[in-house]
Design a protein around this motif. Structure first.
Motif, PDB file in Angstrom:
ATOM      1  N   GLN A 106      -8.443  -4.048  11.560  1.00 24.36           N
ATOM      2  CA  GLN A 106      -8.454  -2.640  11.922  1.00 24.36           C
ATOM      3  C   GLN A 106      -8.321  -2.447  13.427  1.00 24.36           C
ATOM      4  O   GLN A 106      -7.588  -1.562  13.887  1.00 24.36           O
ATOM      5  N   ASP A 107      -9.023  -3.273  14.216  1.00 24.51           N
ATOM      6  CA  ASP A 107      -8.949  -3.093  15.667  1.00 24.51           C
ATOM      7  C   ASP A 107      -7.553  -3.384  16.198  1.00 24.51           C
ATOM      8  O   ASP A 107      -7.075  -2.733  17.141  1.00 24.51           O
ATOM      9  N   HIS A 131      -8.464  -6.447   3.871  1.00 25.38           N
ATOM     10  CA  HIS A 131      -7.584  -5.291   3.971  1.00 25.38           C
ATOM     11  C   HIS A 131      -6.453  -5.603   4.935  1.00 25.38           C
ATOM     12  O   HIS A 131      -6.600  -6.393   5.873  1.00 25.38           O
ATOM     13  N   THR A 132      -5.337  -4.972   4.697  1.00 26.85           N
ATOM     14  CA  THR A 132      -4.236  -5.008   5.648  1.00 26.85           C
ATOM     15  C   THR A 132      -3.926  -3.584   6.059  1.00 26.85           C
ATOM     16  O   THR A 132      -4.180  -2.636   5.302  1.00 26.85           O
ATOM     17  N   TYR A 133      -3.401  -3.436   7.243  1.00 27.31           N
ATOM     18  CA  TYR A 133      -3.117  -2.105   7.781  1.00 27.31           C
ATOM     19  C   TYR A 133      -1.619  -2.022   8.046  1.00 27.31           C
ATOM     20  O   TYR A 133      -1.082  -2.742   8.885  1.00 27.31           O
ATOM     21  N   ARG A 134      -0.972  -1.116   7.292  1.00 26.94           N
ATOM     22  CA  ARG A 134       0.481  -1.026   7.356  1.00 26.94           C
ATOM     23  C   ARG A 134       0.904   0.402   7.030  1.00 26.94           C
ATOM     24  O   ARG A 134       0.372   1.030   6.118  1.00 26.94           O
ATOM     25  N   LEU A 135       1.868   0.893   7.774  1.00 27.00           N
ATOM     26  CA  LEU A 135       2.435   2.207   7.512  1.00 27.00           C
ATOM     27  C   LEU A 135       3.828   2.034   6.924  1.00 27.00           C
ATOM     28  O   LEU A 135       4.698   1.407   7.543  1.00 27.00           O
ATOM     29  N   ASP A 136       4.020   2.567   5.722  1.00 26.19           N
ATOM     30  CA  ASP A 136       5.323   2.559   5.098  1.00 26.19           C
ATOM     31  C   ASP A 136       5.928   3.954   5.179  1.00 26.19           C
ATOM     32  O   ASP A 136       5.289   4.915   5.621  1.00 26.19           O
ATOM     33  N   GLU A 137       7.139   4.076   4.724  1.00 23.44           N
ATOM     34  CA  GLU A 137       7.807   5.375   4.754  1.00 23.44           C
ATOM     35  C   GLU A 137       7.033   6.411   3.962  1.00 23.44           C
ATOM     36  O   GLU A 137       6.886   7.566   4.386  1.00 23.44           O
TER      37      GLU A 137
END
Length: 947
Positions: A401-402, A287-293
């Protein structure tokens, strides 16, 4: 008519041999069926024994050992039917197994055999006719529904099935066996070598279908193997009667029998070097953790999405796919695409387990369920000030995640801005201030508890520095805000990108030249597979090694690509490795990152089986790394180098064994794995790197493979002990393992803590040795340039390199159209990560080094021409006379090209660098001597021609 199912070696009758297992029937039921209910079986007599051929005794013993009466897995739909008719399982001894036919009652065996022969006489020569819709006219709606539900469990992992499952009209879930359902049922019959002549479909076929679906549902790991052509071909190679018994076990065996069958197959016939991708698919997911618009917009309106589910209240769904379709349809107008994060929460509260069939679930959405979903912390709607703070994280990929959680906490802390006067002068003057303006922060007043808001507001506006106690209280208040919103943020940020082998990695170095020798340490860039797509321009001159993040492995040591669809291609032969050749052109080494995070299945195996898995993994990794590249240039290089160089698709492996067990036995197995990998790489190990990727927290565990003491021992294990006179030369460091350690936010603190951790754990030479091999990995946000500069300088002075997740690249089209950016990661490295006095390569070297094979070939040709001219001059008088008449032309042809090509090669070719380093005065003197000799010769010729 009742079903006469014949299981054949290749889907055809076998002349002269007993037909495979036929359910026990009475003579009357074999000759004529009066209704839809199968005739009751007579009490079975003692089965006769069939001697197993000698070449099959080992397999037969295994099959016979499990061919006993065991409870089978039943779905609610199959219970009643299975009580009425249940295939008899053959008894056995260790020396022989029962014939499939002999499992029937003695009185009915001749009738059953006759019925089987009759059925064979009606079959076509090659295969049975496919079933048609007319064959199902007699079936009740309940049986047709059971067929569709069973097909769903068997084929739900295949995209083409799910595509048809979602068609308008629900052709695969409407309780009607129409053309679509029929096509998949015929596929099932073909997959399992079942012959069902037209008009002969009976309850036995349905029971076999439902029985296998039940096993596949409870034990999903079996499905891909049982459906595979490899297993069918392996069974086909077995002699009779073992072949028929294995087909019976494959189709209708109990759970214990299926396990035995798979164990036999894995031991004897399973393909090596690759894994079945539907087995424990979650074990091969990253998994990757990323916030997009779009994520920030969703976080600001999560409550609205939950409210849209009210239309589903009091609805019940028999499987997860139907629930997923319903949730997606409910959100498609007001919140399209948000079912991906909402579905797991709804599923958690709506799931109802069938008490009569453990592991099988239906889903009911009630008012209570909707209230539980609404109250779940993952459904929290974020206020506008928090959304504003999170914009500083937009577009940044976090591999763990951490790491993402720490980044969110640091971002919230910076945005809330407690104790502002405790920031140092450097922080206040050089680093940006992300604290929210007072009017924006006031937007939290209505969403936070009043006492929490008051505490934060108090420490935001202090006019004096905070004491230690106040710092602690202020930090605790920020922690509470983080705890309120973290679950919602994390659930939205978590992404599971799917691997698409049709999207290649397309790298181009432009005119960057080769990797600079003046780099102060290793620059390691990670390239996660989901970045692929379009042409990408990299500055390879500032990239020592690139790690492709994309491989994993199963418990048997077979390689598999991460995040593949369960029906996707395998890791062997599916990857376009042209990007490796592009990196090699610029002397950048390419490592393959091998990732695994779930070790539960592996830890449950015995020591011997785990060792075999690691041995196979070492063999497969070595084979994978040494697979030759197939691009045109790589194919011709072995001929140009006379066999001295053969480009391969891997320069090393980076082991990302997350959550690896810390017990002593697991540590020993890991060390043995490293030893075997080294032995398989052999003499080539000097050109292959073995690196480890780990979180900083793993070094503090106190035990396991990542403790500082064990890492030091791995340096000696991989690179060998230091010879006498050893020193920290660049060449020696490059042959040693790199330990890539993730740094969490804020890096201004974590990088110092990492060094302190090592200093507290080690002393003297051991401390120095480990620090030189540590490569901290940072995730740059693209905005904090001053912090990046500080990090680069600190890592240069204290560690052996710097790691970037992801590596720095630009879209090639945008890079060509746009001007050079004011700030970039590459520019920061160029300014602050070179050795003292180091400079970028000259333009000539940026041309020669990437094209060194072309220049070498041209030099070889020119030198060959010079030798030819010299040989002709010495060997033949006529040739000597002709050369002397045009001596200037021949002199230019023999001397100038080798000299003009040789000088840049000596300066820019890395393989000739050792020759030229420190020897330029001698090379210059030799060139002057040649020039003087040529001048003297020409002068004498000119004087001799005068009268």
């Amino acid at each position: 008519m009742m079903l006469l199912v014949a299981l054949h070696a290749n889907g055809e009758p076998v002349a002269g041999k007993q037909a495979p297992s036929v359910p026990a029937t009475t003579k009357a039921s074999a000759e004529k069926v009066k209704d839809d209910t199968p005739a009751a079986a007579s009490e079975p007599a003692e089965p006769e024994k069939v001697q197993v051929p000698s070449e099959a005794k080992a397999d037969a013993g295994t099959a016979a050992a499990v061919a006993t009466d065991k409870p089978e897995i039943k779905t609610p739909e199959t219970k009643a039917a299975s009580q009425a008719t249940s295939p008899q399982e053959p008894a056995s001894t260790s020396a022989s197994i029962s014939s499939p036919a002999s499992a029937q009652p003695a009185a009915t065996q001749p009738a059953a055999q006759a019925a089987t022969r009759t059925a064979h006489s009606r079959l076509p020569a090659r295969t049975s006719q496919p079933l048609t819709v007319e064959d199902f006219n007699r079936l009740s709606a309940a049986n047709q529904r059971r067929i569709q539900q069973a097909l769903f469990e068997i084929y739900k992992g295949q995209p083409e099935f799910m595509k048809e499952y979602d068609w308008n009209g629900n052709p695969l879930s409407d309780s009607i066996v129409g053309p679509i359902t029929l096509s998949w049922l015929n596929r099932f019959l073909k997959d399992f070598r079942i012959e069902a002549p037209r008009g002969q479909l009976s309850d036995d076929t349905i029971e076999a279908l439902v029985h296998f679906a039940a096993i596949a549902k409870v034990y999903p790991d079996w499905k891909s193997t049982l459906l595979s052509d490899d297993l069918a071909r392996w069974i086909d190679r077995k002699p009779q009667p073992l072949r028929s018994e294995l087909y019976r076990m494959r189709l209708s065996g109990s759970a214990q029998q299926v396990i035995a069958l798979l164990n036999m197959y894995r031991t004897d016939g399973a393909p090596t070097g690759r894994a079945n991708l539907t087995e424990s698919w979650r074990n091969w997911v990253i998994h990757t953790y990323r916030l997009d618009e779009a994520d920030l917009k969703t976080l600001a309106a999560k409550g609205k999405a939950v409210a849209e589910l009210a239309v589903l209240q009091e609805e019940t769904y028999v499987n997860r796919q139907l629930l997923s379709n319903a949730v997606r349809d409910a959100l498609k107008e007001s919140a399209p695409g948000q079912d991906q994060w909402l579905l797991p929460v709804v599923e958690q509260y709506a799931r109802i387990e069938d008490p009569d069939a453990p592991g099988q679930f239906s889903y009911a959405i009630t008012g209570d369920v909707l209230q539980q979903v609404q109250a779940d912390p993952r459904m929290t709607t974020l206020p506008a000030p928090v959304i504003t703070m999170l914009q500083n994280l937009q577009g940044i990929d976090y591999p763990r995640q951490d790491l993402f959680d720490k980044a969110v906490r640091a971002t919230l802390g910076d945005g809330i801005g407690v104790c502002p006067l405790n920031r140092s002068d450097y922080q206040r003057t050089q680093l940006p201030d992300h604290a929210l303006p007072a009017e924006t922060f006031a937007g939290l007043k209505d969403t936070l508890p009043s006492d929490l808001y008051a505490t934060l507001d108090k420490y935001r506006t202090l006019t004096t520095p905070c004491s230690d106690a106040q710092l602690k209280e202020a930090a605790a208040a920020v922690d509470k805000v983080d705890a309120m919103y973290q679950p919602s943020i994390e659930s939205q940020a978590r992404k599971t990108p799917l691997f698409d082998p049709a999207v290649p990695v397309d790298w181009n170095g432009g005119n960057c030249g080769c990797v600079l020798d003046e780099l102060a340490g290793t620059v390691y860039g990670f390239y996660p597979f989901w970045l692929a797509g379009g042409k990408q321009q990299l500055d390879f001159s500032l990239l020592s090694r690139a790690g492709y993040v994309g491989l994993s492995f199963d418990e048997r040591g077979n390689l598999v690509h991460l995040n593949e669809r369960p029906d996707g291609e395998r890791a062997d032969g599916m990857l376009d490795t042209q990007f490796v050749a592009a990196a090699h052109k610029h002397r950048t080494r390419v490592d393959w990152v091998l990732y695994k995070h779930d070790w539960n299945v592996w830890a449950s195996l015995g020591e011997a089986e785990r060792r075999r898995g690691f041995d196979a993994l070492a063999d497969n990794v070595a084979s994978f790394l040494n697979t030759r590249l197939t691009d045109p240039v790589s194919r011709i290089i072995p001929y140009l180098s006379l066999g001295a160089t053969a480009p391969v698709q891997g320069d090393g492996v980076t082991l990302y064994f997350d959550n690896y067990p810390t017990d002593t036995q697991s540590v020993t197995l890991f060390e043995q794995f490293i030893d075997r990998l080294l032995s398989k790489l052999g003499s080539k190990q000097q050109s292959h790197g073995i690196n480890l990727l780990l979180p900083r927290s793993a070094m503090l565990a106190g035990k396991g493979i990542y403790t500082p003491e064990h890492l030091v021992s791995l340096i000696d294990r991989i690179a060998g002990t230091e010879p006498e006179g050893w020193s920290w030369s660049t060449a020696q460091i490059r042959s040693r393992p790199h330990f890539l350690v993730f740094l969490e936010e804020p890096t201004s603190e974590s990088k110092k803590q990492l060094r302190l951790d090592i200093e507290n754990a080690l002393h003297g030479a051991a401390r120095e040795k480990l620090l030189r091999q540590i490569v901290p990995v940072i995730e740059f946000d693209g905005r904090s340039w001053q912090q990046l500069e500080d990090d680069v300088i600190y890592l240069k002075d204290n560690f052996g390199g710097i790691g970037l997740w992801p590596l720095s690249y630009r879209n090639a089209t945008a890079a060509a159209d746009a001007a050079a950016p004011t700030n970039s990661v590459d520019q920061t490295l160029l300014q602050h990560y070179l050795k003292p006095g180091g400079d970028p390569d000259l333009l000539v070297c940026r041309i020669v080094c990437p094209n060194r094979w072309l220049f070498r070939t041209a030099w070889n040709v020119s030198f060959g021409i010079a030798l030819l001219i010299g040989g002709l001059y010495l060997w033949n008088c006529r040739c000597r006379a002709a050369i002397e008449r045009r001596y200037l032309l021949y002199l230019l042809a023999a001397v100038v090209p080798p000299f003009a090509l040789g000088m840049p090669l000596l300066s820019c070719d890395p393989y000739l660098e050792q020759i030229s380093r420190g020897n330029w005065p001698f090379i210059g003197l030799f060139a002057l001597m040649l020039g003087f000799v040529a001048w003297r010769y020409m002068n004498r010729k000119m004087n001799a021609s005068k009268p």
